[in-house]
Design a protein around this motif. Sequence first.
Motif, PDB file in Angstrom:
ATOM      1  N   MET A  40       0.729  -1.134   0.079  1.00 30.74           N
ATOM      2  CA  MET A  40       0.222  -0.017   0.086  1.00 30.74           C
ATOM      3  C   MET A  40       0.952   1.405  -0.050  1.00 30.74           C
ATOM      4  SD  MET A  40      -2.843   1.148   2.911  1.00 30.74           S
ATOM      5  CE  MET A  40      -3.782  -0.239   2.496  1.00 30.74           C
ATOM      6  N   VAL A  41       0.412   2.331  -0.884  1.00 33.52           N
ATOM      7  CA  VAL A  41       1.274   3.489  -0.880  1.00 33.52           C
ATOM      8  C   VAL A  41       0.685   4.269  -0.183  1.00 33.52           C
ATOM      9  CG1 VAL A  41       2.141   5.086  -2.427  1.00 33.52           C
ATOM     10  CG2 VAL A  41       2.157   2.936  -3.495  1.00 33.52           C
ATOM     11  N   SER A  42       1.518   4.930   0.648  1.00 32.11           N
ATOM     12  CA  SER A  42       0.986   6.072   1.765  1.00 32.11           C
ATOM     13  C   SER A  42       0.969   7.398   0.844  1.00 32.11           C
ATOM     14  CB  SER A  42       1.676   6.077   3.041  1.00 32.11           C
ATOM     15  OG  SER A  42       3.185   6.255   2.879  1.00 32.11           O
ATOM     16  N   ARG A  43       0.067   8.155   1.295  1.00 31.21           N
ATOM     17  CA  ARG A  43       0.400   9.452   0.715  1.00 31.21           C
ATOM     18  C   ARG A  43       0.567  10.583   1.544  1.00 31.21           C
ATOM     19  NH1 ARG A  43      -5.177   9.811  -3.436  1.00 31.21           N
ATOM     20  NH2 ARG A  43      -4.255   8.285  -4.912  1.00 31.21           N
ATOM     21  N   GLU A  44       1.638  11.572   1.176  1.00 35.98           N
ATOM     22  CA  GLU A  44       1.764  12.398   2.087  1.00 35.98           C
ATOM     23  C   GLU A  44       0.476  13.464   2.202  1.00 35.98           C
ATOM     24  OE1 GLU A  44       4.387  13.434   3.922  1.00 35.98           O
ATOM     25  OE2 GLU A  44       5.313  11.388   3.301  1.00 35.98           O
ATOM     26  N   PRO A  45       0.429  14.089   3.475  1.00 32.75           N
ATOM     27  CA  PRO A  45      -0.876  15.101   3.486  1.00 32.75           C
ATOM     28  C   PRO A  45      -0.522  16.097   2.758  1.00 32.75           C
ATOM     29  CG  PRO A  45       0.637  14.858   5.517  1.00 32.75           C
ATOM     30  CD  PRO A  45       0.880  13.680   4.729  1.00 32.75           C
ATOM     31  N   VAL A  46      -1.619  16.728   2.015  1.00 32.07           N
ATOM     32  CA  VAL A  46      -1.699  17.941   1.299  1.00 32.07           C
ATOM     33  C   VAL A  46      -1.131  19.132   2.378  1.00 32.07           C
ATOM     34  CG1 VAL A  46      -2.890  19.187  -0.326  1.00 32.07           C
ATOM     35  CG2 VAL A  46      -3.149  17.027  -0.375  1.00 32.07           C
ATOM     36  N   ARG A  47      -0.471  19.856   1.755  1.00 37.45           N
ATOM     37  CA  ARG A  47       0.027  21.230   2.370  1.00 37.45           C
ATOM     38  C   ARG A  47      -0.031  22.300   1.526  1.00 37.45           C
ATOM     39  NH1 ARG A  47       3.200  17.605   5.375  1.00 37.45           N
ATOM     40  NH2 ARG A  47       2.928  17.234   7.546  1.00 37.45           N
ATOM     41  N   PHE A  48      -0.579  23.490   2.003  1.00 35.20           N
ATOM     42  CA  PHE A  48      -0.413  24.473   1.066  1.00 35.20           C
ATOM     43  C   PHE A  48       0.486  25.827   1.811  1.00 35.20           C
ATOM     44  CE2 PHE A  48      -4.587  23.117  -0.378  1.00 35.20           C
ATOM     45  CZ  PHE A  48      -4.547  23.450  -1.814  1.00 35.20           C
ATOM     46  N   ASP A  49       1.463  26.298   0.774  1.00 32.16           N
ATOM     47  CA  ASP A  49       2.081  27.267   1.289  1.00 32.16           C
ATOM     48  C   ASP A  49       1.625  28.707   0.391  1.00 32.16           C
ATOM     49  OD1 ASP A  49       3.902  29.150   1.918  1.00 32.16           O
ATOM     50  OD2 ASP A  49       5.794  28.222   1.376  1.00 32.16           O
ATOM     51  N   LEU A  50       0.975  29.671   1.190  1.00 33.08           N
ATOM     52  CA  LEU A  50       0.210  30.459   0.176  1.00 33.08           C
ATOM     53  C   LEU A  50       1.586  31.533  -0.013  1.00 33.08           C
ATOM     54  CD1 LEU A  50      -3.186  30.637   1.985  1.00 33.08           C
ATOM     55  CD2 LEU A  50      -2.713  29.697   0.057  1.00 33.08           C
TER      56      LEU A  50
ATOM     57  N   SER B 243     -10.921  17.317   1.704  1.00 28.32           N
ATOM     58  CA  SER B 243      -9.794  16.977   2.390  1.00 28.32           C
ATOM     59  C   SER B 243      -8.667  18.155   2.211  1.00 28.32           C
ATOM     60  CB  SER B 243      -9.132  15.508   2.018  1.00 28.32           C
ATOM     61  OG  SER B 243      -8.894  15.467   0.833  1.00 28.32           O
ATOM     62  N   ILE B 244      -8.630  18.505   0.800  1.00 26.83           N
ATOM     63  CA  ILE B 244      -7.872  19.398   0.276  1.00 26.83           C
ATOM     64  C   ILE B 244      -8.249  20.792   0.711  1.00 26.83           C
ATOM     65  CG2 ILE B 244      -6.967  20.777  -1.527  1.00 26.83           C
ATOM     66  CD1 ILE B 244      -6.803  17.912  -3.322  1.00 26.83           C
ATOM     67  N   CYS B 245      -9.676  20.864   0.911  1.00 26.31           N
ATOM     68  CA  CYS B 245     -10.315  22.256   1.543  1.00 26.31           C
ATOM     69  C   CYS B 245      -9.760  22.238   3.108  1.00 26.31           C
ATOM     70  CB  CYS B 245     -11.700  22.147   1.329  1.00 26.31           C
ATOM     71  SG  CYS B 245     -12.455  23.700   1.902  1.00 26.31           S
ATOM     72  N   ILE B 246      -9.592  21.333   3.624  1.00 24.50           N
ATOM     73  CA  ILE B 246      -9.332  21.256   5.028  1.00 24.50           C
ATOM     74  C   ILE B 246      -7.895  21.794   5.150  1.00 24.50           C
ATOM     75  CG2 ILE B 246      -8.711  19.998   7.391  1.00 24.50           C
ATOM     76  CD1 ILE B 246     -11.372  18.376   6.642  1.00 24.50           C
TER      77      ILE B 246
ATOM     78  N   PRO C 136     -19.861  19.731   4.043  1.00 25.05           N
ATOM     79  CA  PRO C 136     -19.828  20.544   5.245  1.00 25.05           C
ATOM     80  C   PRO C 136     -18.479  20.420   5.949  1.00 25.05           C
ATOM     81  CG  PRO C 136     -21.966  19.233   5.094  1.00 25.05           C
ATOM     82  CD  PRO C 136     -21.209  18.779   3.844  1.00 25.05           C
ATOM     83  N   PRO C 137     -17.745  19.119   5.955  1.00 19.03           N
ATOM     84  CA  PRO C 137     -16.649  19.129   6.659  1.00 19.03           C
ATOM     85  C   PRO C 137     -15.585  20.106   6.225  1.00 19.03           C
ATOM     86  CG  PRO C 137     -17.247  16.862   6.024  1.00 19.03           C
ATOM     87  CD  PRO C 137     -18.023  17.718   5.488  1.00 19.03           C
ATOM     88  N   GLY C 138     -15.240  20.419   4.920  1.00 24.89           N
ATOM     89  CA  GLY C 138     -14.537  21.334   4.128  1.00 24.89           C
ATOM     90  C   GLY C 138     -15.070  22.702   4.579  1.00 24.89           C
ATOM     91  N   ALA C 139     -16.291  22.926   4.475  1.00 27.09           N
ATOM     92  CA  ALA C 139     -16.963  24.160   4.600  1.00 27.09           C
ATOM     93  C   ALA C 139     -16.707  24.573   6.440  1.00 27.09           C
ATOM     94  CB  ALA C 139     -18.523  24.308   4.508  1.00 27.09           C
ATOM     95  N   SER C 140     -16.813  23.601   7.174  1.00 24.79           N
ATOM     96  CA  SER C 140     -16.581  24.078   8.592  1.00 24.79           C
ATOM     97  C   SER C 140     -15.254  24.178   8.901  1.00 24.79           C
ATOM     98  CB  SER C 140     -16.879  22.610   9.387  1.00 24.79           C
ATOM     99  OG  SER C 140     -18.360  22.311   9.111  1.00 24.79           O
ATOM    100  N   ALA C 141     -14.311  23.717   8.193  1.00 19.80           N
ATOM    101  CA  ALA C 141     -12.726  23.946   8.349  1.00 19.80           C
ATOM    102  C   ALA C 141     -12.434  25.228   7.726  1.00 19.80           C
ATOM    103  CB  ALA C 141     -12.130  22.859   7.913  1.00 19.80           C
ATOM    104  N   LEU C 142     -13.096  25.289   6.794  1.00 19.58           N
ATOM    105  CA  LEU C 142     -12.674  26.891   6.142  1.00 19.58           C
ATOM    106  C   LEU C 142     -13.387  28.007   6.739  1.00 19.58           C
ATOM    107  CD1 LEU C 142     -11.344  28.188   3.602  1.00 19.58           C
ATOM    108  CD2 LEU C 142     -13.714  27.850   2.332  1.00 19.58           C
ATOM    109  N   ALA C 143     -14.569  27.702   7.459  1.00 18.06           N
ATOM    110  CA  ALA C 143     -15.259  28.952   8.249  1.00 18.06           C
ATOM    111  C   ALA C 143     -14.627  28.945   9.280  1.00 18.06           C
ATOM    112  CB  ALA C 143     -16.471  28.393   8.528  1.00 18.06           C
ATOM    113  N   GLU C 144     -14.075  28.081   9.985  1.00 24.02           N
ATOM    114  CA  GLU C 144     -13.378  28.225  11.324  1.00 24.02           C
ATOM    115  C   GLU C 144     -12.043  29.007  11.117  1.00 24.02           C
ATOM    116  OE1 GLU C 144     -12.684  27.926  15.260  1.00 24.02           O
ATOM    117  OE2 GLU C 144     -14.533  27.184  14.336  1.00 24.02           O
TER     118      GLU C 144
END
Length: 220
Positions: free
Chosen positions: A1-11, A26-29, A53-61
């Motif tokens: 199984m190939v593990s994926r690195e968590p997505v990170r953004f550097d704005l 997941s990417i929205c979070i 809703p999960p992405g929206a909640s993370a973004l709103a927070e």
Amino acid sequence: MVSREPVRFDLGDCESLRIEYEVGDSICIALADALKAKNVLTSLDLQDHRIGPPGASALAEALKHNAVLTNLNISWNQLGPLGAKAFAGMLSVNGVLRNLDVSANNIKDSGAIALANSLSVNNALSDLSLRGNAIRDEGVEAIATALKANAILTNLNLELNRNGPQVSSAIMQALKVNGILTRLSISNLPEWRKKPIEIALQRNRNAQAATTVRLAKEEL
């Protein structure tokens, strides 16, 4: 199984961002986490990315604490009433966001009522689109009631919802005390109900134009 690195953004120094590939929750979070860090992003376009809703909640927070972002387009996603309620909580405390597009997210009456409650206390948002959200009379009337207390919102789009013509009475009651709203788009109203609303909106536009001229003269 190939593990994926968590997505990170550097704005970094990015001031405007429109992501072309599908984002999803997941990417929205991950993007929400980036918004919590120091950045200069003022405009974010997340239109049509299957955000729920999960992405929206993370973004709103994240936006509760963000003092930079002024424009957000999250239309054509899957926020639903829960996502709308998350954004309502954000709008109750955010004093920076100026333009918000939540069109086509199926927020229904409960989501619209939550947003209406936040509009009663928000002191920043000037442009809001709730176009095509399956909002019925109860939701539109709640928003109309909120306009009595709101002194910031100038442009409101309620087109393509499921309201009946009777909501015009609530809107007219709001415009008797609201001198700020200058643009309102709403469907399902016959011409004889639309006309008094447009007259009231034109009155607001004229008053604001007169104020602008007066202030300009005072500065001379």
